[in-house]
Design a protein around this motif. Sequence first.
Motif, PDB file in Angstrom:
ATOM      1  N   TRP A  93       0.863  -1.324  -0.003  1.00 13.11           N
ATOM      2  CA  TRP A  93      -0.004   0.028   0.115  1.00 13.11           C
ATOM      3  C   TRP A  93       0.759   1.345   0.044  1.00 13.11           C
ATOM      4  N   ARG A  94       1.986   1.297   0.919  1.00 15.21           N
ATOM      5  CA  ARG A  94       2.725   2.298   1.101  1.00 15.21           C
ATOM      6  C   ARG A  94       4.219   2.514   0.762  1.00 15.21           C
TER       7      ARG A  94
ATOM      8  N   ARG B  67       5.106   2.237  -7.852  1.00 16.41           N
ATOM      9  CA  ARG B  67       4.492   2.096  -6.725  1.00 16.41           C
ATOM     10  C   ARG B  67       3.110   1.020  -7.106  1.00 16.41           C
ATOM     11  N   ASN B  68       2.689   0.424  -6.115  1.00 19.71           N
ATOM     12  CA  ASN B  68       1.530  -0.486  -6.090  1.00 19.71           C
ATOM     13  C   ASN B  68       1.373  -1.781  -6.932  1.00 19.71           C
TER      14      ASN B  68
END
Length: 313
Positions: A48-49, A83-84
């Motif tokens: 997620w982060r 990301r992700n």
Amino acid sequence: MSHESDTPRDLAPSTLRLAGIQIRDPFVLTVAETGTYYLFGSTDKDIWRGPAEGFDCYRSADLEQWVGPIPAFRPPAGFWSDRNYWAPEVHAYDGRFFMFATFTAEGVRRGTQILVSDAPSGPYVPWGDGPVTPREWECLDGTLHVDEAGDPWIVFCHEWAQVWDGEIVAQRLSPDLSRAIGEPLVLFRASEAPWVERLRHPRVPEDVAAYVTDGPFLHRLASGGLIMLWSSFGGSGYAMGIARSASGRVQGPWVQEDAPIWARDGGHGMIARTLDGGLLLTLHQPNETPLERAVLLELEETAETVRPSPRVA
């Protein structure tokens, strides 16, 4: 198909059981020629982060002991997403292995990119020009479906964060899987399933009814029928249901089963074929990072659907 030795490129492998592997969205590829199972999934420690590192896989001969992690994908220099990295699936198609995975980046809408390799464990490299899902849509969890005529489709989620009532969508792919062709076709919306409940989330206004679609996977029954696994939120948290195509074709119409096949804080699964010809349901549980683990369950098939085997506790 050529197969490599699965020698890890930047990690030292070890032998693990599923309880020792943090993974979401598990996907099992069975390679009968070598008697090997490959387990893929979202493997970054915090999907997620945290920083996006790539996808690892694990291999096994018995579904009990798994060797890994084996780096299956690491983003090349200049790769558009940072990301992700979510939900990789690997499908054998036209003599090669194709990975369908979700990616995103700042200022770029989430989408499914297709990657390719000559070996089941990779390394996978980008195939085609970026995501094959519509560039103006927020999309995730693309899966490959080859229809009765041999034509490939991508089936994916149009995300609730953009449309509130999440959609399952199908779109034709070019024969080499490098691009989408034709128009996207909405198969159904999450709110059509009796077991799905409204999403309670800080990003959802109180006066808006939001419903989630996650993780579609299509399975052709021995009877010729076509069913789809997909996930959302029910009365006991994250869950996985089944829809059935009334026509036996990906275009539907799709009819929802009344109750989920898995209702207890787990989901995003698929159906794999075991080396002895049986069926295996995968899912992750619990739906909480970093506790998520892969669960593998025997399945029994009827003329219209699948169910966990009574032998499964």
